[in-house]
Scaffold this motif. Sequence first.
Motif, mmCIF file in Angstrom:
data_model
loop_
_atom_site.group_PDB
_atom_site.id
_atom_site.type_symbol
_atom_site.label_atom_id
_atom_site.label_comp_id
_atom_site.label_asym_id
_atom_site.label_seq_id
_atom_site.Cartn_x
_atom_site.Cartn_y
_atom_site.Cartn_z
ATOM 1 N N ALA A 42 68.320 6.667 -38.939
ATOM 2 C CA ALA A 42 69.318 6.972 -38.805
ATOM 3 C C ALA A 42 70.182 5.724 -37.856
ATOM 4 O O ALA A 42 69.132 5.363 -36.989
ATOM 5 C CB ALA A 42 68.988 8.185 -37.919
ATOM 6 N N LYS A 262 80.814 4.088 -48.149
ATOM 7 C CA LYS A 262 80.878 5.448 -48.237
ATOM 8 C C LYS A 262 81.916 6.353 -48.510
ATOM 9 O O LYS A 262 83.101 5.534 -47.996
ATOM 10 C CB LYS A 262 79.532 6.381 -46.967
ATOM 11 N N GLN A 295 80.921 7.721 -38.972
ATOM 12 C CA GLN A 295 80.783 8.524 -40.358
ATOM 13 C C GLN A 295 81.053 7.688 -41.509
ATOM 14 O O GLN A 295 79.388 7.604 -42.528
ATOM 15 C CB GLN A 295 81.701 9.514 -40.562
ATOM 16 N N THR A 296 81.506 6.466 -41.782
ATOM 17 C CA THR A 296 80.695 5.264 -42.609
ATOM 18 C C THR A 296 79.993 4.587 -42.531
ATOM 19 O O THR A 296 79.846 3.572 -43.513
ATOM 20 C CB THR A 296 82.428 4.888 -43.231
ATOM 21 N N ASP A 297 80.117 4.091 -41.221
ATOM 22 C CA ASP A 297 78.898 3.544 -40.360
ATOM 23 C C ASP A 297 78.882 1.707 -40.626
ATOM 24 O O ASP A 297 78.887 1.390 -41.801
ATOM 25 C CB ASP A 297 77.265 3.992 -41.343
ATOM 26 N N THR A 365 81.324 16.514 -37.296
ATOM 27 C CA THR A 365 81.058 15.562 -38.255
ATOM 28 C C THR A 365 80.260 15.121 -38.757
ATOM 29 O O THR A 365 79.707 14.654 -37.945
ATOM 30 C CB THR A 365 81.918 14.573 -37.991
ATOM 31 N N GLU A 366 79.504 15.214 -40.168
ATOM 32 C CA GLU A 366 77.659 14.835 -40.639
ATOM 33 C C GLU A 366 77.520 13.475 -41.073
ATOM 34 O O GLU A 366 79.029 13.481 -41.595
ATOM 35 C CB GLU A 366 76.751 15.820 -40.462
ATOM 36 N N ASP A 367 76.701 12.753 -41.159
ATOM 37 C CA ASP A 367 76.959 12.099 -41.703
ATOM 38 C C ASP A 367 75.143 12.075 -42.301
ATOM 39 O O ASP A 367 75.064 13.999 -42.427
ATOM 40 C CB ASP A 367 76.259 11.124 -41.641
ATOM 41 N N GLU A 368 74.607 11.529 -43.222
ATOM 42 C CA GLU A 368 73.161 12.244 -43.817
ATOM 43 C C GLU A 368 71.795 12.136 -42.517
ATOM 44 O O GLU A 368 70.877 12.692 -43.308
ATOM 45 C CB GLU A 368 72.564 11.120 -45.329
ATOM 46 N N TYR A 369 72.566 12.194 -42.131
ATOM 47 C CA TYR A 369 70.767 12.228 -40.968
ATOM 48 C C TYR A 369 71.624 13.437 -39.714
ATOM 49 O O TYR A 369 71.091 13.962 -38.534
ATOM 50 C CB TYR A 369 70.505 10.909 -40.012
ATOM 51 N N GLY A 370 72.935 14.387 -39.846
ATOM 52 C CA GLY A 370 73.170 15.103 -39.081
ATOM 53 C C GLY A 370 74.409 14.904 -38.581
ATOM 54 O O GLY A 370 75.188 14.138 -38.714
#
Length: 450
Positions: A42, A262, A295-297, A365-370
């Motif tokens: 994460a 992403k 969110q898109t890192d 708002t979440e990404d793949e880690y929550g």
Amino acid sequence: MGKKSWELDRRTFMKGLGVACMLPYMEAMGAPIQKVGAMSEAPKRLCFVYFPNGVGLPPETNPDHKNWNWFPLGEGKDYKFTNTLSSLERHRKEITIMGGLSHPKSRNLLGHLAGDTWLTGGDLRGSQYNNNISVDQVAAQHLAKHTRFPYLALSTDGGIGYKSRVSTLSFDPNGRPIPSEHRHREIFERYFALGGGETSQLRRKSLQQEQKIVDLVLEDSKRLQKRLGKNDKLKLDEYMTSLNSVEEQIKRNEKWLNVPMKSFNSDYLNLNPNATVDPESYIRSSFDLMVLGMQTDITRVMTYMMAREDGMGFGENFPKLALGLNKGHHSISHDKTKNHWQEWGSYDQWLAKQYSYFLDKMKTTEDEYGPLLDNTLVLYGSACSSTHDAVNYPLVLAGGKNMGVNHGTYTKFDDHSPMSNLFVSMLNTMGIPVESFSDSTGKLQTDIFS
């Protein structure tokens, strides 16, 4: 009369200079990009949000104290919000309110000057301007290898302002201000329009053109170096540092060019907000872009200056535009009329509502880690307690649940505690192994960071 050998063709040079300055200003980061686009754990993110002119602090003997004091009533877990920070009640489990911290070298400065040092702890006393690197840039040096961009520096006014009244929170390793960005559509197109296919080809062509411009200016600058006096050489060296940073970012962009962004939905974004008409929409649109960036890192380090000190820039009129008050922010902070504390408190409340909106977005708002907030540390605050007192900084730290941060309290630190101790603890929590920052004396003595 013919031109002497030492005279410069200013028009030609400034033309090249001007084109290059349109490129994003990015600090060169030492660590190379490793496994571009890969993520094994994460992400840990760091964000700073600033407001100017201090906060309303009615004396305890004043009836307005219980309603409009910025700091809560009581301490520890049982504190009670006044009207000012009441919008943060729903985030109580995700935030820590802190008082008492400040930068030792700024405590005797006229408060507005301390804004330059909020993230640096630098020394602006006397006639010298000895600022230093800001904490966000220390983090960027360590985290840049993971992302397309080392950092995102935003403000409501853009640019750098000037010494003692800056319009940016970020400073490079030499203590020089890093220009902030404020035009939403340009920010979106620069940082998020990085798709594949035809867009990728156009982006590659653009990068090649940018590199050609940089190469031309670098070549001209080397010739100029031999023809300049001492002072001009110092100015040119400063410019060359920024130009080298641009070149480094071009190289970074090339390495990331074929890594897909992403997927994201941008339909909700307002890319044309007007700070002179609707400041709430403007500020929230800035926060929306920041959330999208997380969110898109695209980066893991962000700063946002909501307004400038001392009545400078767009932010001075926000109380008039947003609340219908007849005074600007700086004017309110100096006012001594009957409704002084209510007016100041209501504007402090409005600012806190914008920060609360930001936290809402990061929680939902979440990404793949929550939820984004769980892996992000966000510090909100100012460099003054009241207009000209650079002590007892009003601060709210949020997020970092997955980093082991323990929230839910209002903590009053000793008035001699350096704010840089907080920065050391924040950096360590991010996994950045620093032992000191600026004038720190160690980590912050607290149970907030486990």
